[in-house]
Design a protein around this motif. Sequence first.
Motif, PDB file in Angstrom:
ATOM      1  N   UNK A 374       0.838  -1.202   0.000  1.00 41.56           N
ATOM      2  CA  UNK A 374       0.000   0.000   0.000  1.00 41.56           C
ATOM      3  C   UNK A 374       0.873   1.252   0.000  1.00 41.56           C
ATOM      4  N   UNK A 375       1.938   1.250   0.812  1.00 43.59           N
ATOM      5  CA  UNK A 375       2.848   2.398   0.870  1.00 43.59           C
ATOM      6  C   UNK A 375       3.503   2.621  -0.489  1.00 43.59           C
ATOM      7  N   UNK A 376       3.964   1.518  -1.107  1.00 41.26           N
ATOM      8  CA  UNK A 376       4.585   1.633  -2.430  1.00 41.26           C
ATOM      9  C   UNK A 376       3.599   2.186  -3.448  1.00 41.26           C
ATOM     10  N   UNK A 377       2.323   1.771  -3.333  1.00 40.60           N
ATOM     11  CA  UNK A 377       1.311   2.271  -4.257  1.00 40.60           C
ATOM     12  C   UNK A 377       1.096   3.771  -4.129  1.00 40.60           C
ATOM     13  N   UNK A 378       1.099   4.283  -2.881  1.00 40.13           N
ATOM     14  CA  UNK A 378       0.936   5.734  -2.689  1.00 40.13           C
ATOM     15  C   UNK A 378       2.145   6.503  -3.220  1.00 40.13           C
ATOM     16  N   UNK A 379       3.333   5.949  -3.025  1.00 47.49           N
ATOM     17  CA  UNK A 379       4.536   6.606  -3.575  1.00 47.49           C
ATOM     18  C   UNK A 379       4.483   6.638  -5.091  1.00 47.49           C
ATOM     19  N   UNK A 405      10.280  20.312  -9.736  1.00 42.28           N
ATOM     20  CA  UNK A 405      10.640  20.472  -8.322  1.00 42.28           C
ATOM     21  C   UNK A 405       9.712  21.467  -7.628  1.00 42.28           C
ATOM     22  N   UNK A 406       9.265  22.476  -8.382  1.00 43.12           N
ATOM     23  CA  UNK A 406       8.432  23.519  -7.785  1.00 43.12           C
ATOM     24  C   UNK A 406       7.060  22.981  -7.326  1.00 43.12           C
ATOM     25  N   UNK A 407       6.663  21.795  -7.779  1.00 41.15           N
ATOM     26  CA  UNK A 407       5.383  21.210  -7.369  1.00 41.15           C
ATOM     27  C   UNK A 407       5.546  20.207  -6.215  1.00 41.15           C
ATOM     28  N   UNK A 408       6.708  20.186  -5.603  1.00 40.17           N
ATOM     29  CA  UNK A 408       7.004  19.152  -4.605  1.00 40.17           C
ATOM     30  C   UNK A 408       6.014  19.202  -3.435  1.00 40.17           C
ATOM     31  N   UNK A 409       5.647  20.397  -2.970  1.00 46.64           N
ATOM     32  CA  UNK A 409       4.729  20.499  -1.827  1.00 46.64           C
ATOM     33  C   UNK A 409       3.370  19.865  -2.148  1.00 46.64           C
ATOM     34  N   UNK A 410       2.895  20.065  -3.388  1.00 47.46           N
ATOM     35  CA  UNK A 410       1.625  19.449  -3.789  1.00 47.46           C
ATOM     36  C   UNK A 410       1.758  17.926  -3.825  1.00 47.46           C
ATOM     37  N   UNK A 411       2.907  17.461  -4.316  1.00 46.83           N
ATOM     38  CA  UNK A 411       3.139  16.002  -4.329  1.00 46.83           C
ATOM     39  C   UNK A 411       3.082  15.450  -2.911  1.00 46.83           C
ATOM     40  N   UNK A 412       3.765  16.155  -1.993  1.00 51.32           N
ATOM     41  CA  UNK A 412       3.873  15.682  -0.613  1.00 51.32           C
ATOM     42  C   UNK A 412       2.504  15.688   0.063  1.00 51.32           C
ATOM     43  N   UNK A 413       1.711  16.705  -0.211  1.00 52.97           N
ATOM     44  CA  UNK A 413       0.372  16.775   0.389  1.00 52.97           C
ATOM     45  C   UNK A 413      -0.515  15.627  -0.106  1.00 52.97           C
ATOM     46  N   UNK A 414      -0.443  15.367  -1.401  1.00 46.61           N
ATOM     47  CA  UNK A 414      -1.223  14.249  -1.944  1.00 46.61           C
ATOM     48  C   UNK A 414      -0.814  12.932  -1.288  1.00 46.61           C
ATOM     49  N   UNK A 415       0.489  12.772  -1.090  1.00 46.44           N
ATOM     50  CA  UNK A 415       0.997  11.559  -0.459  1.00 46.44           C
ATOM     51  C   UNK A 415       0.509  11.452   0.984  1.00 46.44           C
ATOM     52  N   UNK A 416       0.621  12.552   1.737  1.00 45.07           N
ATOM     53  CA  UNK A 416       0.194  12.546   3.144  1.00 45.07           C
ATOM     54  C   UNK A 416      -1.302  12.235   3.263  1.00 45.07           C
ATOM     55  N   UNK A 417      -2.117  12.833   2.384  1.00 46.19           N
ATOM     56  CA  UNK A 417      -3.563  12.598   2.430  1.00 46.19           C
ATOM     57  C   UNK A 417      -3.901  11.128   2.133  1.00 46.19           C
ATOM     58  N   UNK A 419      -1.987   8.481   2.605  1.00 46.54           N
ATOM     59  CA  UNK A 419      -1.582   7.637   3.730  1.00 46.54           C
ATOM     60  C   UNK A 419      -2.559   7.795   4.894  1.00 46.54           C
ATOM     61  N   UNK A 420      -2.960   9.011   5.181  1.00 48.37           N
ATOM     62  CA  UNK A 420      -3.833   9.276   6.328  1.00 48.37           C
ATOM     63  C   UNK A 420      -5.216   8.636   6.153  1.00 48.37           C
ATOM     64  N   UNK A 421      -5.695   8.531   4.934  1.00 49.73           N
ATOM     65  CA  UNK A 421      -7.045   8.023   4.688  1.00 49.73           C
ATOM     66  C   UNK A 421      -7.094   6.527   4.368  1.00 49.73           C
ATOM     67  N   UNK A 422      -5.954   5.876   4.455  1.00 49.61           N
ATOM     68  CA  UNK A 422      -5.903   4.462   4.058  1.00 49.61           C
ATOM     69  C   UNK A 422      -6.447   3.553   5.165  1.00 49.61           C
TER      70      UNK A 422
END
Length: 477
Positions: A374-379, A405-417, A419-422
């Motif tokens: 599941x973690x690999x899938x979110x990454x 690189x300038x979109x990194x924060x959006x990538x990270x937020x999508x990843x965090x969301x 993981x949190x909702x899994x």
Amino acid sequence: MKKKKVIILSSLIILFALVLEAGILTYANERNAYRTSTVLLDRVIAVLNKNDETRGKLIQSLKEDYIVRAKSVSYILDAKPQVEYDIDELLTIADLMSIDEIHLFDESGCIYSGTMPQYFGYSFDSGEQMAYFKPMLSDKELTMCQDVVPNTAEAKNMMYAITWNEDKTKMVQVGIKPKRLLDEMRQNNVSSLVDDMPVYEGMKIFVAGTTDKTISGATDNSTIGKTLEEIGISTKDIHKNESKITDLFINGESYRCVMRQDENYIAIVAMEHTFYRQGTIYAILIVAIYLILASLCIIYMIFRVMREKFEKEKLFYTSTTDAITKCLNRRAYEEDIARLDPLEEWIYISLDLNGLKHENDTYGHVAGDELICAAAGFMESSFHEYGKIYRIGGDEFVVIVTKHIHQFKEMLKEFDDSVANWHGELVKSMTISYGYVYSTEQEWETVYDIAKAADDRMYQSKEIFYTKNGSGKRKVR
């Protein structure tokens, strides 16, 4: 131009050969189908006639046995006239003789005693079944036994045998339910016999009586009880003991039929036209494939070259891909990181699953694999378009972002969301500790310094997590 003519001529020759083969095979298959149907038809009629003969012998044997029992009861009653009106004694005699009913008739053919008081008063005029025994009144030397028929009063399947007593003053009738005969009749009736006949797919069998033309047995049970005319089979030109072959539409479908009539039955074997054409089609296809094989040789050579290339690519894929997550493995990671330039702009992310050992110990490695995948899938979902994902250890991952690189924060937020909702099937939730480093944060001597800095930040995040949750803690390096 010559090449084109050769291709056209070759195509015409192949087409002519296939048409000729189709004609020969169609004729041969139709002959074989006719012979198969005739053999099956012979077997159907033979089985039916043998069954009738066997049943007739059995009925005759039972009749003789039941007449003997009727005479035995008559002798007992003549010897013990006091039991003539004693129902209990008559029941004892019935049990002794293994019979179900005893009826005593007077000289006028009326029941005046027996084991069944409810029948007292019945006579040979009380119904068609009882009227069968009227000849007993005019011939006192006669003994009779009926076939299995429903009795007049209760419609039970019975066989009745009757005889005059020694001094010709009364008639003694015994009634027996012929269990063995009834069982055999059920097992060997026309419907059961035909239904048990082995037939090929696309063949059907129908059996009808010669008089009413009503179907009494068929491999298609939905037609039983209908007449042959109702399902589309005409028998007007069929002659006794001769086979007839004709094309008919049965229930709206086209069949080639072979029919025969004997003394008691009309038997029909019907074959769908595809039954004998299917083999022809297969044979033509085989020949066509054989004729095309020459052209496939070139394709085969190309395939060999392409296969070697594919095997090399497959070998490279398996050697650089993690089997469980399908992420790149540690070997690919070592090769790729060695090529990175610390002077260029990219981001190194070090990730580690929290509590994996606890989940493995509690729910087993299947739960741990669920977390890892599941973690690999979110990454993959969050970072794949912008870089590469590596699994470098059991629960350790690395992501290297080299694009946008300038979109990194959006990538990270999508990843965090994500993981949190899994919520998994075996594990309820997931947390991942990570640390990331921009290659442009400072001047680095090597890319490994960047990797170490990201690892340190990841372990700081992990320490905070375990301090906050206070369970499932593992040692932090």
